[in-house]
Design an enzyme around this catalytic site. Structure first.
Site, PDB file in Angstrom:
ATOM      1  N   CYS A  77      -2.800  -9.993 -11.742  1.00 38.52           N
ATOM      2  CA  CYS A  77      -3.908  -9.072 -12.005  1.00 38.52           C
ATOM      3  C   CYS A  77      -4.012  -8.716 -13.482  1.00 38.52           C
ATOM      4  CB  CYS A  77      -3.708  -7.802 -11.179  1.00 38.52           C
ATOM      5  SG  CYS A  77      -5.017  -6.586 -11.381  1.00 38.52           S
ATOM      6  N   CYS A  83      -2.645  -0.128 -14.387  1.00 35.13           N
ATOM      7  CA  CYS A  83      -2.983   0.436 -13.084  1.00 35.13           C
ATOM      8  C   CYS A  83      -1.802   1.175 -12.465  1.00 35.13           C
ATOM      9  CB  CYS A  83      -3.455  -0.677 -12.157  1.00 35.13           C
ATOM     10  SG  CYS A  83      -3.594  -0.212 -10.438  1.00 35.13           S
ATOM     11  N   CYS A 179      -9.499  -6.184  -7.929  1.00 35.66           N
ATOM     12  CA  CYS A 179      -8.244  -5.745  -7.327  1.00 35.66           C
ATOM     13  C   CYS A 179      -7.785  -6.819  -6.344  1.00 35.66           C
ATOM     14  CB  CYS A 179      -8.426  -4.412  -6.612  1.00 35.66           C
ATOM     15  SG  CYS A 179      -6.914  -3.821  -5.803  1.00 35.66           S
ATOM     16  N   GLN A 302      -1.405   1.627  10.032  1.00 32.63           N
ATOM     17  CA  GLN A 302      -0.619   0.924   9.027  1.00 32.63           C
ATOM     18  C   GLN A 302      -1.540   0.073   8.154  1.00 32.63           C
ATOM     19  OE1 GLN A 302       2.499   1.195   8.236  1.00 32.63           O
ATOM     20  NE2 GLN A 302       3.531   2.090   9.998  1.00 32.63           N
ATOM     21  N   GLU A 352       2.707  14.525  18.515  1.00 30.33           N
ATOM     22  CA  GLU A 352       2.129  14.543  17.168  1.00 30.33           C
ATOM     23  C   GLU A 352       1.579  15.938  16.881  1.00 30.33           C
ATOM     24  OE1 GLU A 352       0.844  14.073  13.623  1.00 30.33           O
ATOM     25  OE2 GLU A 352       1.734  12.276  14.529  1.00 30.33           O
ATOM     26  N   CYS A 428       9.710   4.765   6.344  1.00 28.99           N
ATOM     27  CA  CYS A 428       9.135   4.230   5.096  1.00 28.99           C
ATOM     28  C   CYS A 428       9.916   4.725   3.888  1.00 28.99           C
ATOM     29  CB  CYS A 428       7.662   4.609   4.972  1.00 28.99           C
ATOM     30  SG  CYS A 428       7.357   6.388   4.999  1.00 28.99           S
TER      31      CYS A 428
END
Length: 470
Positions: A77, A83, A179, A302, A352, A428
């Protein structure tokens, strides 16, 4: 009171030996301090200008490379280095995978201080670029200027931008040319919206002054080929808004969903805003193993669809379901994991804290004709009480997929009290995962570890751990 000035130091001939947290390269200074470095690759020998000095470490940026690492590659890129979105684009993908796996192993051993089995090789992404299904861009009337533009005598009259925030600068936007994170028609849509907005003389947003009209652009795509576009306007200018949205529908007639929001508050989060459908339907669909998931503007899904499938298959495999188990799915979101495993379980209960997510989960389960998945709105710290267990039954397996901050200590305590046979922990953030595993270690032994790379060209990585009752 003025801020304390940081003394900047030049550190020469540092040999980079690792890449770690937050994507920074790692070296060691002559005085013994660890040096965390931007813009370097393990194997480089670099000169670093420090930006922060602490008792045990420095932070800084590589300002020159005297010896290039064999792990270096040419970034794809043109925006790399400015960026900040793909900090590892200058490192070969096979090496990215190595350092991601290495960080997970180090975190679990060093922070968790628990006995670990041999970690399975990381599951790499088949797509190294153009893998994201959701991108969010910001408008600005005062774009970030490159060093060459600043030094140039040329007067830049058009300072409109549509792109990403410069790292650490909340009011500076990099104007994107292309991008490499989301497949077409993403770049084409972004360029058209910017061009048409300027042609219609709709003012771009100024984040510092809170002026202008065009604020943000979100593009969502799905594995089914559907596309959603959402534009946030800072204030209503009905005629211009209709002209812009009409032009988008004429230029991209196959758009599944074109939405807009009038958002005049201090931040651009969507969750408390009314989303209006201008064209098409207010959602798109994602599919996985015959299951269909409705995705609206506020839905969490996701961001790498193909790797999400790999992640969910691993989760299901770790759970080892036979069809007789009661499963609790904590932090279920819109219930994707719960529905994905429901066919292998007796019953799944998803929990949740976000009401809208549970509404979506119930709707998706109904559409998928899943009758053994049930969804509950509740604060995770309070949900595991005797009434909950008597209502839904004692869990044989618990699946937990918390946010980056990990699980609250009270949730861990409740898991220990619940004492399910297995816990499958999807994370994560392996650092907070390690902290939680240490708290669970008194009752549970880690028997399997499987990293999954969801985010090529970045340091981010998912990790799945199986804990079995001792």
């Amino acid at each position: 009171m003025s801020r304390k000035k940081t003394t900047r130091v030049i550190l020469e001939d540092l040999e980079v030996f690792d890449a770690g947290a937050k994507g920074k390269a790692v070296a060691k200074a002559a005085d013994g301090r660890v040096v965390f470095i931007d813009n370097a690759v393990p194997g480089d020998v670099v000169t670093v200008q420090t930006t922060k000095k602490r008792k045990a470490y420095y932070e800084g940026t590589a300002i020159s490379v005297s010896k290039e690492s064999s792990k270096r590659v040419t970034p794809t890129c043109e925006h790399f280095g400015t960026c900040g979105g793909c900090k590892w684009q200058n490192m070969g993908y096979e090496h990215q995978l190595y350092f991601k796996q290495n960080e997970i192993t180090n975190n679990l051993k060093r922070l968790g201080k628990i006995e670990l089995p041999e970690t399975s090789p990381i599951v790499g992404s088949k797509k190294e670029y153009f893998y994201r299904n959701k991108m969010e861009f910001s408008f600005s009337d005062n774009k970030w200027l490159t060093l060459d533009q600043i030094k140039s005598d040329q007067i830049i009259e058009n300072k409109n931008a549509l792109g990403f925030h410069i790292p650490g600068m909340w009011d500076k936007i990099l104007d994107l040319t292309k991008c490499h994170l989301q497949e077409d028609p993403s770049n084409e849509i972004r360029d058209f919206v910017k061009s048409e907005g300027q042609k219609l003389e709709i003012p771009f947003f100024n984040n510092r002054n809170k002026t202008g009209v065009l604020r943000t652009l979100m593009i969502r795509t799905s594995s089914t080929g559907q596309v959603m576009v959402l534009i946030q306007f800072f204030k209503e200018t009905e005629t211009k808004r209709i002209q812009l949205l009409t032009a988008i529908t004429e230029r991209f007639p196959k758009l599944t969903s074109l939405l807009y929001v009038i958002n005049g508050k201090g931040n651009d989060t969507l969750y408390d805003q009314e989303v209006v459908c201008f064209h098409g339907q207010p959602h798109i669909f994602e599919e996985m193993e015959g299951l269909s998931f409705k995705i609206n503007a506020k839905s969490f899904y996701q961001t790498n669809s193909s790797q999400a499938y790999e992640l969910y298959k691993i989760t299901r495999d770790f759970a080892g379901l036979t069809g007789k188990e009661i499963v609790y799915d904590l932090y279920t979101g819109t219930g994707t994991i719960a529905q994905f495993i429901a066919g292998n379980a007796k019953k799944v209960i998803g929990v949740e804290a976000v009401p809208d997510a549970i509404i979506a989960a119930k709707e998706n389960a109904k559409n998928n004709k899943i009758t053994n998945a049930h969804f509950v709105v509740g604060d995770m710290k309070e949900v595991f009480n005797k009434k909950f267990i008597s209502t839904h039954g004692m869990a044989d397996v618990v699946i937990t997929d918390p946010p980056r901050i990990g699980m609250h200590a009270d949730v861990v305590s409740q898991l220990l009290e619940l004492s399910a046979k297995k816990i499958v922990y999807v994370s994560c953030n392996s650092a907070t995962q390690a902290r939680d595993l240490a708290l669970l270690d008194s009752k549970y032994k880690v028997t399997r570890v499987q990293p999954v790379d969801m985010f090529p060209q970045t340091h981010h990585v998912e990790n799945v751990v199986l804990l079995e009752h001792r």
